[in-house]
Design an enzyme around this catalytic site. Structure first.
Site, mmCIF file in Angstrom:
data_model
loop_
_atom_site.group_PDB
_atom_site.id
_atom_site.type_symbol
_atom_site.label_atom_id
_atom_site.label_comp_id
_atom_site.label_asym_id
_atom_site.label_seq_id
_atom_site.Cartn_x
_atom_site.Cartn_y
_atom_site.Cartn_z
ATOM 1 N N TRP A 149 7.002 40.242 45.681
ATOM 2 C CA TRP A 149 8.374 39.777 45.423
ATOM 3 C C TRP A 149 8.424 38.284 45.161
ATOM 4 C CZ3 TRP A 149 12.778 39.523 49.571
ATOM 5 C CH2 TRP A 149 12.337 38.983 50.768
ATOM 6 N N ASP A 150 7.468 37.532 45.695
ATOM 7 C CA ASP A 150 7.394 36.106 45.330
ATOM 8 C C ASP A 150 7.295 35.963 43.817
ATOM 9 O OD1 ASP A 150 6.133 36.358 48.134
ATOM 10 O OD2 ASP A 150 6.417 34.197 47.967
ATOM 11 N N TYR A 172 -7.216 33.249 53.837
ATOM 12 C CA TYR A 172 -6.169 34.205 54.226
ATOM 13 C C TYR A 172 -6.779 35.407 54.935
ATOM 14 C CZ TYR A 172 -2.344 37.543 53.980
ATOM 15 O OH TYR A 172 -1.373 38.452 54.314
ATOM 16 N N ASP A 206 8.735 39.557 57.903
ATOM 17 C CA ASP A 206 7.660 40.065 58.755
ATOM 18 C C ASP A 206 8.025 40.278 60.225
ATOM 19 O OD1 ASP A 206 6.518 39.426 56.350
ATOM 20 O OD2 ASP A 206 4.967 38.127 57.172
ATOM 21 N N ARG A 232 5.143 30.603 63.270
ATOM 22 C CA ARG A 232 4.579 31.856 62.754
ATOM 23 C C ARG A 232 4.773 32.999 63.746
ATOM 24 N NH1 ARG A 232 3.337 32.673 57.657
ATOM 25 N NH2 ARG A 232 1.839 34.208 58.380
ATOM 26 N N GLU A 282 8.995 26.283 52.416
ATOM 27 C CA GLU A 282 9.079 27.751 52.490
ATOM 28 C C GLU A 282 10.458 28.175 52.991
ATOM 29 O OE1 GLU A 282 6.044 29.396 54.995
ATOM 30 O OE2 GLU A 282 6.474 31.468 54.398
#
Ligand code: DGY
Length: 437
Positions: A39-40, A85, A169, A202, A399
């Site tokens: 979706w980004d 990542y 998330d 996070r 972000e």
């Protein structure tokens, strides 16, 4: 902010998209998210469409390279290796011709395709029709997958099987349902995100144990949608996902006038009717918003999150609903930024800097503003657009934003925030200046 500074900000937004370009696709941000996210990229394509429609098409074409034979478009396409990542392709263990994750993300693709197609047509791009036609077919196959794999009982609501699918998330919306997911994993967890961003922003380690437990389980299911559906401990009929799918379906229906067949038009019309009816049943007047459904317990998910307003993207509110939603959104927006937070400050679980438990996201406000405009609330929509533009102009292309202080947080130089600036500044007009905020 004067016009000259605005042009500089436009240049800065384009520079971020150029810096995050890895060859026809854009990473969300360097290191923290070093691959192509579903979706980004759709939001990014709409940002590109404001100045480079050929590149906007490329973004969607590269995302479609990751589409599975059954129509699913994965949430990550691992076009090139990176060790910054976790979890990488080895953990997902999927079998597509290029490495991908095995879950999906909100299908903004259809909305983006309509936007790019219209920009390309206006710009007179010679191959626009053919490129749109190919992507239209990819989107249609993806929507068919959504309805068959994620709403097998035909309820009109599609389900997520992993919180990462929602894009939100660690939203409080999952707290009860996610607590049922066991914390043991077969995969060793090696969090890389905490090397790039403060751990206070996070998800917690225990969230990661559950995230990875589900990945392990679905890998053992061979990524077969029916087996996953039967075995999962986490299954939420989700209103944000369904709303985005419905809005994208409506956009594909418009595109189908020129790009599709009569049969495809009636198929899309049937999909849209089913999704809108499913969403309409999720309105809760006591809460002034819509709610998702936990399919394991059969209970409504009442935690207040931004998702409660996303059905405005597809549902036409009646007068009482419109009034209630406008007042409720205004209440949530009473914060330093003046925009819709992911969790409102009056919620006991509100955390202003922790990922989806309070912060303000530009793309969420973009969607909320779209929904408000579709429902005859243009002033409130414009106030969200302007609040986001101001937040970015004050602090940068972060972000997300802390609703208490207005500070930028999470990753920096973020692609979808740059794309949101390019789109929202154009429709926010001159009132987006610091004056009066
Ligand atoms: C992450 O790794 O933080 C992502 O949100 C999963 O897509």
């Amino acid at each position: 902010m004067d016009d000259m500074t605005r042009f500089d900000m436009d240049d800065a937004a384009r520079a971020i998209l150029a810096k995050n370009d890895r060859g026809g696709y854009t990473v969300p941000t360097d290191r923290l998210y070093p691959f192509q996210w579903n979706w980004d990229s759709a939001f990014v394509a709409m940002g590109f469409a404001t100045y480079d429609v050929d590149r906007a098409y490329r973004e969607l074409e590269r995302l479609a390279e990751g589409q599975w034979d059954d129509g699913m478009i994965p949430h990550i396409v691992f076009h090139a290796p990176s060790d910054t990542y976790f979890p990488g392709p080895d953990v997902w263990g999927t079998k597509h011709r290029i490495p991908t994750s095995g879950i999906t993300q909100p299908p903004v693709f259809g909305m983006a395709l309509r936007c790019v197609h219209e920009a390309a047509t206006e710009a007179g791009l010679p191959d626009a029709r053919e490129r749109s036609r190919v992507l239209f077919q990819a989107a249609l196959r993806h929507h068919r997958w959504w309805l068959s794999a994620r709403d097998p009982d035909g309820t009109g609501l599609v389900a997520i099987l992993h919180p990462w699918e929602s894009g939100s998330d660690n939203s409080p919306a999952w707290d009860v349902a996610f607590a049922r997911v066991p914390t043991d994993t077969r995969t060793a967890i090696r969090r890389r995100d905490l090397g790039h961003v403060d751990s206070a922003m996070r998800p917690h380690d225990i969230d990661y144990q559950r995230f990875i437990h589900l990945v392990d389980l679905y890998r053992e299911c061979g990524w077969d949608p029916a087996v996953q559906w039967a075995r999962t401990p986490f299954k939420v009929a989700e209103i944000q996902m369904t709303s985005i799918l419905a809005r994208s379906t409506a956009d594909l229906l418009v595109l189908a006038e020129g790009l599709g067949t009569t049969d495809e038009r009636s198929e899309l019309r049937g999909m849209l009717d089913r999704l809108v009816a499913g969403l309409a049943r999720r309105w809760r007047p006591r809460l002034n918003r819509f709610v998702s459904l936990d399919l394991i317990s059969g209970e409504d998910i009442e935690a207040p999150t931004q998702a409660g307003f996303m059905p405005l993207l597809a549902v036409t509110l009646d007068d009482a609903q419109r009034e209630a939603v406008a007042a409720e959104i205004a209440r949530w927006c009473d914060n330093a930024v003046g925009a819709l937070p992911s969790t409102p400050s009056f919620s006991p679980v509100f955390e202003p800097k922790r990922y989806w438990r309070g912060p303000i996201w530009a793309v969420i406000n973009w969607l909320a503003a779209d929904g408000l405009r579709s429902n005859g609330l243009p002033q409130l929509a414009t106030s969200l657009d302007r609040a986001i533009v101001r937040a970015i102009e004050r602090t940068g292309f972060f972000e997300y934003f802390d609703p208490v202080t207005g500070e930028g947080a999470g990753g920096d130089a973020f692609s979808w925030t740059a794309a949101a600036y390019l789109v929202l500044r154009r429709r926010a007009g001159n009132g987006a200046s610091d004056k009066g905020s």
